[in-house]
Design an enzyme around this catalytic site. Structure first.
Site, PDB file in Angstrom:
ATOM      1  N   ILE A   1     -70.686   9.525 -28.343  1.00  0.00           N
ATOM      2  CA  ILE A   1     -69.392   8.896 -28.629  1.00  0.00           C
ATOM      3  C   ILE A   1     -68.330   9.399 -27.653  1.00  0.00           C
ATOM      4  O   ILE A   1     -67.521   8.622 -27.127  1.00  0.00           O
ATOM      5  CB  ILE A   1     -68.981   9.145 -30.100  1.00  0.00           C
ATOM      6  CG1 ILE A   1     -70.092   8.653 -31.041  1.00  0.00           C
ATOM      7  CG2 ILE A   1     -67.664   8.423 -30.421  1.00  0.00           C
ATOM      8  CD1 ILE A   1     -69.892   9.025 -32.492  1.00  0.00           C
TER       9      ILE A   1
ATOM     10  N   ASP B   1     -67.525  20.455 -22.372  1.00  0.00           N
ATOM     11  CA  ASP B   1     -68.842  20.202 -22.989  1.00  0.00           C
ATOM     12  C   ASP B   1     -69.810  21.294 -22.543  1.00  0.00           C
ATOM     13  O   ASP B   1     -69.789  21.710 -21.378  1.00  0.00           O
ATOM     14  CB  ASP B   1     -69.356  18.821 -22.536  1.00  0.00           C
ATOM     15  CG  ASP B   1     -70.382  18.241 -23.484  1.00  0.00           C
ATOM     16  OD1 ASP B   1     -70.127  17.178 -24.065  1.00  0.00           O
ATOM     17  OD2 ASP B   1     -71.461  18.867 -23.645  1.00  0.00           O
ATOM     18  N   ASN B   2     -70.657  21.749 -23.447  1.00  0.00           N
ATOM     19  CA  ASN B   2     -71.653  22.769 -23.048  1.00  0.00           C
ATOM     20  C   ASN B   2     -72.960  22.137 -22.581  1.00  0.00           C
ATOM     21  O   ASN B   2     -73.913  22.847 -22.239  1.00  0.00           O
ATOM     22  CB  ASN B   2     -71.892  23.784 -24.181  1.00  0.00           C
ATOM     23  CG  ASN B   2     -72.575  23.151 -25.390  1.00  0.00           C
ATOM     24  OD1 ASN B   2     -72.991  21.995 -25.344  1.00  0.00           O
ATOM     25  ND2 ASN B   2     -72.700  23.909 -26.460  1.00  0.00           N
ATOM     26  N   LEU B   3     -73.012  20.818 -22.564  1.00  0.00           N
ATOM     27  CA  LEU B   3     -74.180  20.048 -22.092  1.00  0.00           C
ATOM     28  C   LEU B   3     -75.459  20.383 -22.863  1.00  0.00           C
ATOM     29  O   LEU B   3     -76.560  20.181 -22.360  1.00  0.00           O
ATOM     30  CB  LEU B   3     -74.385  20.213 -20.574  1.00  0.00           C
ATOM     31  CG  LEU B   3     -73.225  19.702 -19.711  1.00  0.00           C
ATOM     32  CD1 LEU B   3     -73.529  19.899 -18.221  1.00  0.00           C
ATOM     33  CD2 LEU B   3     -72.955  18.214 -19.973  1.00  0.00           C
TER      34      LEU B   3
ATOM     35  N   PHE C   1     -65.334  15.935 -30.488  1.00  0.00           N
ATOM     36  CA  PHE C   1     -66.591  15.248 -30.807  1.00  0.00           C
ATOM     37  C   PHE C   1     -67.784  16.203 -30.846  1.00  0.00           C
ATOM     38  O   PHE C   1     -68.873  15.786 -31.238  1.00  0.00           O
ATOM     39  CB  PHE C   1     -66.908  14.191 -29.741  1.00  0.00           C
ATOM     40  CG  PHE C   1     -65.922  13.065 -29.676  1.00  0.00           C
ATOM     41  CD1 PHE C   1     -66.040  11.977 -30.519  1.00  0.00           C
ATOM     42  CD2 PHE C   1     -64.871  13.094 -28.773  1.00  0.00           C
ATOM     43  CE1 PHE C   1     -65.135  10.933 -30.466  1.00  0.00           C
ATOM     44  CE2 PHE C   1     -63.952  12.054 -28.708  1.00  0.00           C
ATOM     45  CZ  PHE C   1     -64.086  10.972 -29.556  1.00  0.00           C
TER      46      PHE C   1
ATOM     47  N   ASN D   1     -71.846  26.184 -34.944  1.00  0.00           N
ATOM     48  CA  ASN D   1     -71.362  25.129 -34.039  1.00  0.00           C
ATOM     49  C   ASN D   1     -70.223  24.333 -34.652  1.00  0.00           C
ATOM     50  O   ASN D   1     -69.220  24.056 -33.992  1.00  0.00           O
ATOM     51  CB  ASN D   1     -72.477  24.115 -33.738  1.00  0.00           C
ATOM     52  CG  ASN D   1     -73.417  24.624 -32.678  1.00  0.00           C
ATOM     53  OD1 ASN D   1     -73.116  25.603 -32.000  1.00  0.00           O
ATOM     54  ND2 ASN D   1     -74.545  23.963 -32.547  1.00  0.00           N
TER      55      ASN D   1
ATOM     56  N   SER E   1     -67.326  12.794 -41.020  1.00  0.00           N
ATOM     57  CA  SER E   1     -68.493  11.971 -41.332  1.00  0.00           C
ATOM     58  C   SER E   1     -68.473  11.506 -42.783  1.00  0.00           C
ATOM     59  O   SER E   1     -67.956  12.212 -43.667  1.00  0.00           O
ATOM     60  CB  SER E   1     -69.742  12.836 -41.101  1.00  0.00           C
ATOM     61  OG  SER E   1     -70.868  12.257 -41.704  1.00  0.00           O
TER      62      SER E   1
ATOM     63  N   TYR F   1     -74.686  20.211 -43.057  1.00  0.00           N
ATOM     64  CA  TYR F   1     -73.957  19.379 -42.085  1.00  0.00           C
ATOM     65  C   TYR F   1     -72.687  18.815 -42.721  1.00  0.00           C
ATOM     66  O   TYR F   1     -71.583  18.985 -42.208  1.00  0.00           O
ATOM     67  CB  TYR F   1     -74.864  18.240 -41.586  1.00  0.00           C
ATOM     68  CG  TYR F   1     -74.106  17.174 -40.844  1.00  0.00           C
ATOM     69  CD1 TYR F   1     -73.588  17.431 -39.582  1.00  0.00           C
ATOM     70  CD2 TYR F   1     -73.872  15.916 -41.413  1.00  0.00           C
ATOM     71  CE1 TYR F   1     -72.861  16.470 -38.900  1.00  0.00           C
ATOM     72  CE2 TYR F   1     -73.161  14.950 -40.741  1.00  0.00           C
ATOM     73  CZ  TYR F   1     -72.655  15.229 -39.482  1.00  0.00           C
ATOM     74  OH  TYR F   1     -71.925  14.276 -38.816  1.00  0.00           O
TER      75      TYR F   1
ATOM     76  N   LYS G   1     -68.501  19.788 -42.107  1.00  0.00           N
ATOM     77  CA  LYS G   1     -67.441  18.822 -41.775  1.00  0.00           C
ATOM     78  C   LYS G   1     -66.307  18.915 -42.788  1.00  0.00           C
ATOM     79  O   LYS G   1     -65.123  18.887 -42.430  1.00  0.00           O
ATOM     80  CB  LYS G   1     -68.008  17.392 -41.758  1.00  0.00           C
ATOM     81  CG  LYS G   1     -68.981  17.119 -40.632  1.00  0.00           C
ATOM     82  CD  LYS G   1     -68.268  17.040 -39.308  1.00  0.00           C
ATOM     83  CE  LYS G   1     -69.201  16.810 -38.137  1.00  0.00           C
ATOM     84  NZ  LYS G   1     -68.534  16.853 -36.845  1.00  0.00           N
TER      85      LYS G   1
ATOM     86  N   ARG H   1     -76.808   0.839 -44.790  1.00  0.00           N
ATOM     87  CA  ARG H   1     -75.790   1.609 -44.061  1.00  0.00           C
ATOM     88  C   ARG H   1     -74.760   0.667 -43.442  1.00  0.00           C
ATOM     89  O   ARG H   1     -75.030  -0.502 -43.181  1.00  0.00           O
ATOM     90  CB  ARG H   1     -76.442   2.418 -42.928  1.00  0.00           C
ATOM     91  CG  ARG H   1     -77.358   3.524 -43.399  1.00  0.00           C
ATOM     92  CD  ARG H   1     -76.584   4.681 -44.026  1.00  0.00           C
ATOM     93  NE  ARG H   1     -77.442   5.757 -44.496  1.00  0.00           N
ATOM     94  CZ  ARG H   1     -78.009   5.801 -45.702  1.00  0.00           C
ATOM     95  NH1 ARG H   1     -77.833   4.811 -46.561  1.00  0.00           N
ATOM     96  NH2 ARG H   1     -78.744   6.822 -46.054  1.00  0.00           N
TER      97      ARG H   1
HETATM   98  N1  UDP Z   1     -84.229   5.567 -40.720  1.00  0.00           N
HETATM   99  C1  UDP Z   1     -85.536   5.138 -40.794  1.00  0.00           C
HETATM  100  N2  UDP Z   1     -86.385   5.491 -39.772  1.00  0.00           N
HETATM  101  C2  UDP Z   1     -85.976   6.229 -38.700  1.00  0.00           C
HETATM  102  C3  UDP Z   1     -84.632   6.644 -38.630  1.00  0.00           C
HETATM  103  C4  UDP Z   1     -83.789   6.288 -39.670  1.00  0.00           C
HETATM  104  O1  UDP Z   1     -85.967   4.475 -41.736  1.00  0.00           O
HETATM  105  O2  UDP Z   1     -86.820   6.528 -37.818  1.00  0.00           O
HETATM  106  C5  UDP Z   1     -83.298   5.182 -41.795  1.00  0.00           C
HETATM  107  C6  UDP Z   1     -82.636   6.363 -42.486  1.00  0.00           C
HETATM  108  O3  UDP Z   1     -83.410   6.824 -43.572  1.00  0.00           O
HETATM  109  C7  UDP Z   1     -81.298   5.762 -42.917  1.00  0.00           C
HETATM  110  C8  UDP Z   1     -81.004   4.713 -41.853  1.00  0.00           C
HETATM  111  O4  UDP Z   1     -82.249   4.446 -41.203  1.00  0.00           O
HETATM  112  O5  UDP Z   1     -81.440   5.104 -44.145  1.00  0.00           O
HETATM  113  C9  UDP Z   1     -80.007   5.196 -40.813  1.00  0.00           C
HETATM  114  O6  UDP Z   1     -80.438   6.473 -40.376  1.00  0.00           O
HETATM  115  P1  UDP Z   1     -79.836   7.161 -39.072  1.00  0.00           P
HETATM  116  O7  UDP Z   1     -80.629   8.433 -38.841  1.00  0.00           O
HETATM  117  O8  UDP Z   1     -79.772   6.175 -37.954  1.00  0.00           O
HETATM  118  O9  UDP Z   1     -78.336   7.496 -39.474  1.00  0.00           O
HETATM  119  P2  UDP Z   1     -77.738   8.367 -40.691  1.00  0.00           P
HETATM  120  O10 UDP Z   1     -77.605   7.415 -41.851  1.00  0.00           O
HETATM  121  O11 UDP Z   1     -78.677   9.509 -40.950  1.00  0.00           O
HETATM  122  O12 UDP Z   1     -76.410   8.808 -40.159  1.00  0.00           O
END
Ligand code: UDP
Length: 336
Positions: free
Chosen positions: A19, A38-40, A79, A98, A123, A147, A151, A226
């Site tokens: 991002i 950025d620490n890369l 970010f 971190n 988040s 995580y 946040k 999502r």
């Molecule tokens: N997901 C999945 N297979 C994958 C990666 C993600 O079915 O290989 C699903 C995951 O369980 C969630 C949705 O896709 O319901 C989005 O996941 P992602 O990791 O992209 O983003 P998050 O919701 O964790 O931020």
């Protein structure tokens, strides 16, 4: 392109990441000067398309002080951070180092910098298990992972700093950042990649299966729902927040999402439609910590910032990601 940023310098911490790199490009296009820090560890130097670059780590307080002495920042965007929910459960130390301790170092520097304005990448993970179908900012915060807790802790500290030291802060709670630069210059390059859209695109191009994490959720097709938000729309919200901060005092929280939910299966169908290829899949078990449905009410961001997402359609998000991923696939093939 408007030059609203002319004469202004912005620090972009984590500006070599997914991002952050899109953000630097957008800021430069709007006339800002940028300093990317950025620490890369996950970012890529070649994703920083202009401005100054400092290779450094937020753990290095002295370096941070030097930077704030050298530059007079009109705003700081943060970010940098570790982003994998599952990893945070296995190794919380990394997340508290971190995402919490290092951010405290940044907050200290911002506070002393004389012009304390911060935009923090938060988040939807701060909410935990949703109590309602669409989540607004008043939803209780009960994160399910280190995580999400890291946040939320930063938000709480930033709120205290705003009250005590006059820091001006926007904490932007992202739902699912996705997509790629509409010009095709930038995209998602995590290692390892864990996100659904790039993994499913790779599966389509390489004809290797990707896994669906659970199909027994209480959603219409059984897979998780999502709210996918285009990275360019996210960046636009950050830029508007940056421009709003001189007028705003205190600490503000905003959700960033489209307010529309797509299931894993719907995302895979969109990928098949856009690429004309089949996404081979394996059905796997649920991934720990995944709520069935996470969809944003982002009305506050629209009202406060005048933000209007441009790339809300899942097909557009997927098409931009696909263009970037296809080029990477061709490079990988050419490299053998
Ligand atoms: N997901 C999945 N297979 C994958 C990666 C993600 O079915 O290989 C699903 C995951 O369980 C969630 C949705 O896709 O319901 C989005 O996941 P992602 O990791 O992209 O983003 P998050 O919701 O964790 O931020």
């Amino acid at each position: 392109m408007s030059q609203v940023g002319a004469g202004k310098t912005v620090l972009v911490v984590g500006g070599a990441g997914y991002i952050g790199s899109h953000m630097v490009k957008s800021l430069l296009a709007h006339g800002y000067d940028t300093v990317t820090f950025d620490n890369l560890s996950n970012g890529h130097r070649d994703a920083v398309l202009g401005g100054h670059f400092v290779h450094g780590d937020l753990a290095d307080r002295e370096l941070l002080e030097d930077i704030f002495e050298e530059f007079d920042f009109d705003g700081v965007l943060h970010f940098a951070g570790s982003i994998q929910v599952g990893e945070s459960v296995r190794d919380p130390q990394v997340y508290y180092d971190n995402n919490l301790a290092n951010t405290l170092n940044l907050l200290r520097a911002v506070r002393r910098g004389g012009n304390p304005k911060l935009i923090f990448s938060s988040s939807a993970a701060v909410y935990g298990e949703p109590r309602q179908a669409i989540i607004d900012e008043r939803h209780p915060c009960a994160p399910l992972s280190p995580y999400g807790r890291s946040k939320l802790m930063v938000e709480q500290i930033a709120r205290d700093f705003a009250q005590a030291y006059g820091l001006r802060v926007f904490s932007l709670r992202y739902f699912n950042a996705a997509g790629a630069d509409p010009d095709g210059d930038l995209g998602e390059r995590h290692a390892p990649e864990t996100h659904l859209i790039p993994l499913a695109l790779r599966a389509a191009f390489a004809r290797e299966p990707c896994e669906i994490f659970g199909n027994d959720y209480s959603t219409p097709d059984g897979t998780c729902v999502r709210d996918y938000i285009h990275v360019a729309d996210l960046c636009e919200a950050h830029r508007l927040a940056l421009e709003y901060l001189p007028r705003a005092g205190g600490f503000h929280v905003l959700n960033l999402g489209n307010g529309a939910g797509y299931s894993v299966r719907e995302v895979l169908s969109a990928i098949e439609w856009v690429t004309g290829k089949t996404v081979p899949i394996n059905l796997g078990p649920r991934r720990a910590g995944d709520p069935a449905r996470l969809v944003a009410d982002a009305k506050r961001a629209r009202a406060m910032l005048g933000w209007r997402p441009r790339y809300g359609a899942i097909e557009t998000i997927v098409a931009h990601a696909a263009a970037f991923e296809q080029r990477r696939h061709q490079h990988r093939r050419a490299a053998g």
